[in-house]
Design an enzyme around this catalytic site. Sequence first.
Site, PDB file in Angstrom:
ATOM      1  N   ASP A 105       0.862  -1.177   0.000  1.00 38.35           N
ATOM      2  CA  ASP A 105       0.000   0.000   0.000  1.00 38.35           C
ATOM      3  C   ASP A 105       0.907   1.239   0.000  1.00 38.35           C
ATOM      4  O   ASP A 105       2.137   1.130   0.099  1.00 38.35           O
ATOM      5  CB  ASP A 105      -0.963  -0.020   1.194  1.00 38.35           C
ATOM      6  CG  ASP A 105      -2.180   0.875   0.951  1.00 38.35           C
ATOM      7  OD1 ASP A 105      -2.115   1.755   0.069  1.00 38.35           O
ATOM      8  OD2 ASP A 105      -3.202   0.706   1.640  1.00 38.35           O
TER       9      ASP A 105
HETATM   10  C1  NOJ Z   1      -3.878   4.146   0.489  1.00 40.32           C
HETATM   11  C2  NOJ Z   1      -5.110   3.288   0.539  1.00 40.32           C
HETATM   12  O1  NOJ Z   1      -5.074   2.448   1.674  1.00 40.32           O
HETATM   13  C3  NOJ Z   1      -5.279   2.417  -0.698  1.00 40.32           C
HETATM   14  O2  NOJ Z   1      -6.528   1.785  -0.630  1.00 40.32           O
HETATM   15  C4  NOJ Z   1      -5.152   3.251  -1.953  1.00 40.32           C
HETATM   16  O3  NOJ Z   1      -5.356   2.442  -3.077  1.00 40.32           O
HETATM   17  C5  NOJ Z   1      -3.779   3.893  -1.970  1.00 40.32           C
HETATM   18  N1  NOJ Z   1      -3.670   4.774  -0.815  1.00 40.32           N
HETATM   19  C6  NOJ Z   1      -3.482   4.661  -3.262  1.00 40.32           C
HETATM   20  O4  NOJ Z   1      -4.305   5.760  -3.378  1.00 40.32           O
END
Ligand code: NOJ
Length: 732
Positions: free
Chosen positions: A277
């Site tokens: 993530d």
């Molecule tokens: C953090 C989030 O937890 C995730 O779901 C998302 O896809 C990413 N940021 C990228 O924006």
Amino acid sequence: MRALLALTLFLTAVMPAAANPVRKDMPQADKTVEAAVETLLRRMTLEEKVGQLHFPSLAFPHAPQIEAVRRGEIGAMLNVVDPKFIRPFAEAARRSRLGIPMLFAIDAIYALKITFPPPLAWAATWRPELAERASYEVAREARAVGVNWTFAPMVDVSRDPRWGRVIEGAGEDAFLGSAFAAARVAGYRRGGLATSVKHFVGYGAPEGGRDYTGTEISTPELMDRYLPPFKAALKAGSETVMASFNTINGVPVTMNRTLVTDLLKKRLGFDGFVTSDFVAIGELVNHGVARDLEEASVLAFRAGIDFDMASGGYDLYLAKAVRDGRIKIADVDEAVRRVLRVKFRLGLFQQTAADFEALPRTVDETEVRQSARSVAQESFVLLKNDTATLPITPATRSIALIGATADSAQHDHSWWGPAGHTKPKTETLRQALEARARLGQKINYAPAFADACGREFSDKAAAIEAAKRSDVVIYNVIEDCDIQGEGVSRTKLELSGRQQELLDELAETGKPIVLVVETGRPLVLTKADKQVSTILIAWHPGTEGRAALAEVLLGDVSPSGKLPMTFPRSEGQIPIAYNALPTGRPWTGSRYTTGYVDEAHTPLYPFGHGLSYTTFAYDALVLSEPKMTIKGAIDVDVTVRNTGSRTGSEVVQLYTRQLVASRSRPVKELRAFEKMTLKPGEVRTLRFRLNAQDLGFHDDAGRYVVEAAPFKVFAGGSSETAVATDFLVTRD
Ligand code: NOJ
């Protein structure tokens, strides 16, 4: 930790040490693609390989980044949605030594230009095919500007509405969640995007509902409650998986080899790539498991995280770690192989310069809007409707429409709202009602609040006056858009701002009140529930949502949504879900049985609940056989009749319970569902097949077991089912 250890032992015992096993139920490798990947891989330098395994946190389509792409050192970009920025990157990639095309990633979830209701609302339709269509439309809009990779679907099962991200998922149930996970993956892929099923795994069970906190999950719970939607998404072909931020039983997923490599890649046979993530690799330092970004990067890579989302660690340290022997080049090759496989599968190598010049492509807005309208219509959940206040009939001559939300188009979206640049035309609820109130009702609109989120009053007295002058009050409330989504956990779930204060005064007028609630999570509506005759959960209905709302309020469409998450009576009941385990002392109301001394035992509204403008009755269940073997199946016939005077749709839900088992089993588990439409007086029988092999569960070591045992099967229009009967599963 013990649970994870048991899982590790099990995975080590059953897994061949080397290559991934071939799983027939998973998408199969294509020989041509594999050969092309190997040919390309052989020609790549270490720097070019690392280039395929990360993207920077910000895309700057300026000389230094474009040059890095041209050198083959960056193979993907985040959040570039404008073709005029996508083009120079794509062109630089084409001109790089090996011409490997780029992935352009974005959270294209439920909105690019046209905003759909959010995924929790999709689940409330109980029609996965609508979610497939919605995902397809969002993907088409994204692909039309050049995006090719979405960070969706989020399939985290959650029983905790304090967690703001429940808006992105399908709610509390693994079976419903699996159906929607598969449908969403299929839809985004059909629209031309690679998907990233997320967040692997257990992110939906944060301690106290606080985002990013650790989770404690036993092996059976992990396998039975949290994993099924991921399996469904992989089976549907999700090309990538996003690892979650959280720890599980003390170990961050970003460095968890047992989960990422042994479980996901080996046991489940996933052959796409795993991304971290956002900056999660760097966060391993905050988790207290790595001294610095360099160590974090080595830990994450060794765990099986193929792709570094924006921490910069792989870019800075991966090649060095290979050179000094901490990481094997064969493992880098394997990660690159996975990324290239996805790029080939997406058909990116076939793209030409002309394809990028043709961006943006046109997408027929009418079709997207139609799809957004039907999702909205079918997602609304009628929690209560005393004295049949809805639909509004000709007898109602005047309606007080209260709340600034009701005349706002700005709040047509919620978190993860439109990623595109143009704002589509959106009707407000006031406009939609005025345009459709063919019955000639007078609409007395009073905003009451200075802002669309109900934080401060503008003219409360005028709202009370409007209520007094009208036959019915429609009070449109909203969960403030700033307090939902990622990083926004709440301890109080009542109506936000000063909206409850106004309701208290509206209730004193004695007029029937229809509370239209726009929210991205279950709220605590216990007080409001006593004050109003009708509650309609409208979620965040999106660009077409207010038109859909007017159609439902005026009776052109009957509500047919059902709750994908339990609505608690108070925050103290959380976590609460329908499929709890029984206790040794079931609730009776007396002391020394389970429950609270200061709160009812039941939720305010259970999972699966939702009314229609008509009523339905269920006949006794009919089984094809009273028993089956553990390899066998039986059919369950459920007969439903429309006992009201209007056409309506009902979601018929089938649940089972294993009455005696080697470990305690949930009091009910959803096994099947189907939405159908019945005319007044119409009777229909639905046949559901129950396979004994689907009725099992996982033991402490992560083994799937199906037991010979007595079962109950239940059916009804909510998890508080209407009819039930018994059957047996026998050894042979
Ligand atoms: C953090 C989030 O937890 C995730 O779901 C998302 O896809 C990413 N940021 C990228 O924006």
